[in-house]
Design a protein around this motif. Structure first.
Motif, PDB file in Angstrom:
ATOM      1  N   ALA A 159       0.827  -1.206   0.000  1.00  0.00           N
ATOM      2  CA  ALA A 159       0.000   0.000   0.000  1.00  0.00           C
ATOM      3  C   ALA A 159       0.863   1.258   0.000  1.00  0.00           C
ATOM      4  CB  ALA A 159      -0.912   0.005   1.225  1.00  0.00           C
ATOM      5  N   THR A 160       0.401   2.265  -0.714  1.00  0.00           N
ATOM      6  CA  THR A 160       1.096   3.547  -0.791  1.00  0.00           C
ATOM      7  C   THR A 160       0.360   4.585   0.061  1.00  0.00           C
ATOM      8  OG1 THR A 160      -0.176   4.356  -2.683  1.00  0.00           O
ATOM      9  CG2 THR A 160       1.768   2.987  -3.143  1.00  0.00           C
ATOM     10  N   GLU A 161       0.963   5.742   0.201  1.00  0.00           N
ATOM     11  CA  GLU A 161       0.308   6.820   0.949  1.00  0.00           C
ATOM     12  C   GLU A 161      -1.008   7.205   0.291  1.00  0.00           C
ATOM     13  OE1 GLU A 161       2.693   9.993   2.677  1.00  0.00           O
ATOM     14  OE2 GLU A 161       4.499   8.981   1.965  1.00  0.00           O
ATOM     15  N   ASP A 162      -1.055   7.168  -1.034  1.00  0.00           N
ATOM     16  CA  ASP A 162      -2.309   7.475  -1.737  1.00  0.00           C
ATOM     17  C   ASP A 162      -3.394   6.463  -1.400  1.00  0.00           C
ATOM     18  OD1 ASP A 162      -1.308   9.728  -2.953  1.00  0.00           O
ATOM     19  OD2 ASP A 162      -0.758   8.702  -4.815  1.00  0.00           O
ATOM     20  N   ASP A 163      -3.011   5.204  -1.216  1.00  0.00           N
ATOM     21  CA  ASP A 163      -3.990   4.180  -0.838  1.00  0.00           C
ATOM     22  C   ASP A 163      -4.628   4.504   0.511  1.00  0.00           C
ATOM     23  OD1 ASP A 163      -3.643   2.556  -3.120  1.00  0.00           O
ATOM     24  OD2 ASP A 163      -1.860   1.631  -2.237  1.00  0.00           O
ATOM     25  N   TYR A 164      -3.824   4.966   1.450  1.00  0.00           N
ATOM     26  CA  TYR A 164      -4.353   5.305   2.774  1.00  0.00           C
ATOM     27  C   TYR A 164      -5.229   6.558   2.704  1.00  0.00           C
ATOM     28  CZ  TYR A 164      -0.924   1.915   4.402  1.00  0.00           C
ATOM     29  OH  TYR A 164      -0.203   0.763   4.591  1.00  0.00           O
ATOM     30  N   ARG A 165      -4.841   7.501   1.862  1.00  0.00           N
ATOM     31  CA  ARG A 165      -5.670   8.697   1.687  1.00  0.00           C
ATOM     32  C   ARG A 165      -7.018   8.320   1.068  1.00  0.00           C
ATOM     33  NH1 ARG A 165      -0.662  10.921  -0.492  1.00  0.00           N
ATOM     34  NH2 ARG A 165       0.415  12.084   1.147  1.00  0.00           N
ATOM     35  N   ASP A 166      -6.981   7.418   0.098  1.00  0.00           N
ATOM     36  CA  ASP A 166      -8.227   6.961  -0.525  1.00  0.00           C
ATOM     37  C   ASP A 166      -9.119   6.254   0.503  1.00  0.00           C
ATOM     38  OD1 ASP A 166      -7.383   7.957  -2.939  1.00  0.00           O
ATOM     39  OD2 ASP A 166      -6.711   6.020  -3.738  1.00  0.00           O
ATOM     40  N   LEU A 167      -8.512   5.473   1.369  1.00  0.00           N
ATOM     41  CA  LEU A 167      -9.280   4.785   2.412  1.00  0.00           C
ATOM     42  C   LEU A 167      -9.952   5.788   3.330  1.00  0.00           C
ATOM     43  CD1 LEU A 167     -10.164   2.402   4.175  1.00  0.00           C
ATOM     44  CD2 LEU A 167      -7.875   2.427   5.226  1.00  0.00           C
ATOM     45  N   ALA A 168      -9.207   6.797   3.764  1.00  0.00           N
ATOM     46  CA  ALA A 168      -9.770   7.814   4.655  1.00  0.00           C
ATOM     47  C   ALA A 168     -10.933   8.538   3.977  1.00  0.00           C
ATOM     48  CB  ALA A 168      -8.690   8.812   5.069  1.00  0.00           C
ATOM     49  N   ALA A 169     -10.758   8.868   2.700  1.00  0.00           N
ATOM     50  CA  ALA A 169     -11.816   9.566   1.966  1.00  0.00           C
ATOM     51  C   ALA A 169     -13.042   8.676   1.808  1.00  0.00           C
ATOM     52  CB  ALA A 169     -11.302  10.006   0.602  1.00  0.00           C
ATOM     53  N   THR A 170     -12.828   7.398   1.569  1.00  0.00           N
ATOM     54  CA  THR A 170     -13.940   6.462   1.416  1.00  0.00           C
ATOM     55  C   THR A 170     -14.731   6.317   2.712  1.00  0.00           C
ATOM     56  OG1 THR A 170     -12.765   5.205  -0.284  1.00  0.00           O
ATOM     57  CG2 THR A 170     -14.565   4.093   0.843  1.00  0.00           C
ATOM     58  N   ILE A 171     -14.030   6.205   3.827  1.00  0.00           N
ATOM     59  CA  ILE A 171     -14.712   6.073   5.121  1.00  0.00           C
ATOM     60  C   ILE A 171     -15.532   7.321   5.426  1.00  0.00           C
ATOM     61  CG2 ILE A 171     -14.366   5.900   7.621  1.00  0.00           C
ATOM     62  CD1 ILE A 171     -11.929   4.154   7.049  1.00  0.00           C
ATOM     63  N   GLU A 172     -14.953   8.479   5.168  1.00  0.00           N
ATOM     64  CA  GLU A 172     -15.691   9.716   5.439  1.00  0.00           C
ATOM     65  C   GLU A 172     -16.920   9.829   4.541  1.00  0.00           C
ATOM     66  OE1 GLU A 172     -14.767  14.312   6.581  1.00  0.00           O
ATOM     67  OE2 GLU A 172     -13.379  13.321   5.196  1.00  0.00           O
ATOM     68  N   ARG A 173     -16.761   9.431   3.285  1.00  0.00           N
ATOM     69  CA  ARG A 173     -17.872   9.522   2.343  1.00  0.00           C
ATOM     70  C   ARG A 173     -18.973   8.499   2.656  1.00  0.00           C
ATOM     71  NH1 ARG A 173     -15.169   8.498  -1.783  1.00  0.00           N
ATOM     72  NH2 ARG A 173     -15.714   6.317  -2.077  1.00  0.00           N
ATOM     73  N   GLU A 174     -18.588   7.285   2.975  1.00  0.00           N
ATOM     74  CA  GLU A 174     -19.559   6.209   3.151  1.00  0.00           C
ATOM     75  C   GLU A 174     -20.145   6.142   4.565  1.00  0.00           C
ATOM     76  OE1 GLU A 174     -20.707   4.333   0.730  1.00  0.00           O
ATOM     77  OE2 GLU A 174     -19.381   5.286  -0.752  1.00  0.00           O
ATOM     78  N   PHE A 175     -19.356   6.541   5.570  1.00  0.00           N
ATOM     79  CA  PHE A 175     -19.808   6.390   6.949  1.00  0.00           C
ATOM     80  C   PHE A 175     -19.921   7.711   7.703  1.00  0.00           C
ATOM     81  CE2 PHE A 175     -17.710   2.454   5.691  1.00  0.00           C
ATOM     82  CZ  PHE A 175     -18.662   1.505   6.029  1.00  0.00           C
ATOM     83  N   GLY A 176     -19.183   8.714   7.261  1.00  0.00           N
ATOM     84  CA  GLY A 176     -19.263  10.028   7.884  1.00  0.00           C
ATOM     85  C   GLY A 176     -18.514  10.161   9.185  1.00  0.00           C
ATOM     86  N   ALA A 177     -17.966   9.059   9.701  1.00  0.00           N
ATOM     87  CA  ALA A 177     -17.270   9.111  10.992  1.00  0.00           C
ATOM     88  C   ALA A 177     -16.433   7.857  11.163  1.00  0.00           C
ATOM     89  CB  ALA A 177     -18.273   9.227  12.138  1.00  0.00           C
ATOM     90  N   LEU A 178     -15.460   7.939  12.066  1.00  0.00           N
ATOM     91  CA  LEU A 178     -14.686   6.770  12.478  1.00  0.00           C
ATOM     92  C   LEU A 178     -14.409   6.914  13.967  1.00  0.00           C
ATOM     93  CD1 LEU A 178     -13.253   4.162  11.607  1.00  0.00           C
ATOM     94  CD2 LEU A 178     -11.163   5.512  11.309  1.00  0.00           C
TER      95      LEU A 178
END
Length: 240
Positions: free
Chosen positions: A70-89
């Motif tokens: 995994a790259t740094e972009d992969d982790y950024r994409d994960l964070a963006a996906t969680i915020e978009r799909e769940f709104g919170a962590l």
């Protein structure tokens, strides 16, 4: 456990297809959490997913990701996906680990050394860094780093894995100090010997039936994620 301790909360578990990771995911779902199952082996993640659904837990989500590549972009994409799909962590549990091959330091190749340090230390750092802004927005959120007794004993022949766990424990303490003024719990948890694939690789001659189930530790970790357990300092929880 009460069965509602983590109701309406979102928890990400790395290594969710492994022994402890799967148990933690199930325990969190039992307590009402929506669990994001992160790991590299899809069939194992699907097995954890099916177990949660069969038990009547909130529908989890599967997020395949190989921490080794995994790259740094992969982790950024994960964070963006969680915020978009769940709104919170509300919770992040670092269960993913790779043992490598036990042996003397002079037998460790540079490539293996770098891989084990990346999976066991750099990946948790990068993932935490990208998810931290979202975690800090959620009241009573918590981060759990699963460590190992070798992190404190400096045991011979544990090589890069041992060094990475020493670093991970230190990172958890540093992070807790930095988050002192935020309501984010930071826990460093050492479960000690338990039934797990990693344990079987490290001690192939050991009878796994003589060891405790990871379910016991999973329940403890789920409690650490409760908003009632929020703290501003790292707690080293050890069963060694």
């Amino acid at each position: 456990m009460s069965g509602a301790m983590l109701k309406d909360r979102v928890v990400l578990v790395t290594g969710a297809g492994g022994g402890l990771g799967s148990a933690v995911s199930k325990a969190c779902a039992t307590e009402g959490a929506t669990v994001i199952l992160l790991g590299k082996t899809i069939p194992k993640l699907e097995k954890a997913y099916d177990a949660i659904v069969a038990a009547g837990g909130p529908q989890p989500a599967i997020y395949p990701l190989d921490l080794a590549g995994a790259t740094e972009d992969d982790y950024r994409d994960l964070a963006a996906t969680i915020e978009r799909e769940f709104g919170a962590l509300h919770g992040l549990v670092h269960c993913a680990a790779e043992l490598g091959a036990l042996g003397p330091v002079n037998d460790i190749s540079g490539g293996l050394w770098q891989r084990l340090l990346h999976v066991n230390l750099s990946a948790p750092f990068l993932l935490t860094r990208e998810l931290l802004p979202l975690i800090q927005k959620s009241a009573g959120s918590a981060i759990v780093f699963v460590t190992d007794s070798v992190a404190r004993s400096g045991k011979a022949y544990w090589g890069a894995y041992g060094v990475a766990k020493i670093g991970l424990e230190g990172f958890g303490k540093i992070l807790a100090d930095e988050l002192e003024n935020y309501k984010v719990g930071v826990h460093v948890y050492s479960p000690g010997p338990m039934q797990s694939p990693l344990r079987r690789r490290a001690y192939p001659g050991e009878n796994p039936e003589s060891l405790p189930s990871p379910d016991i530790h999973a329940e403890q970790i789920a409690r650490m994620l409760s908003p009632n357990e929020t703290c501003s300092h790292a707690h080293l929880n050890s069963n060694v």
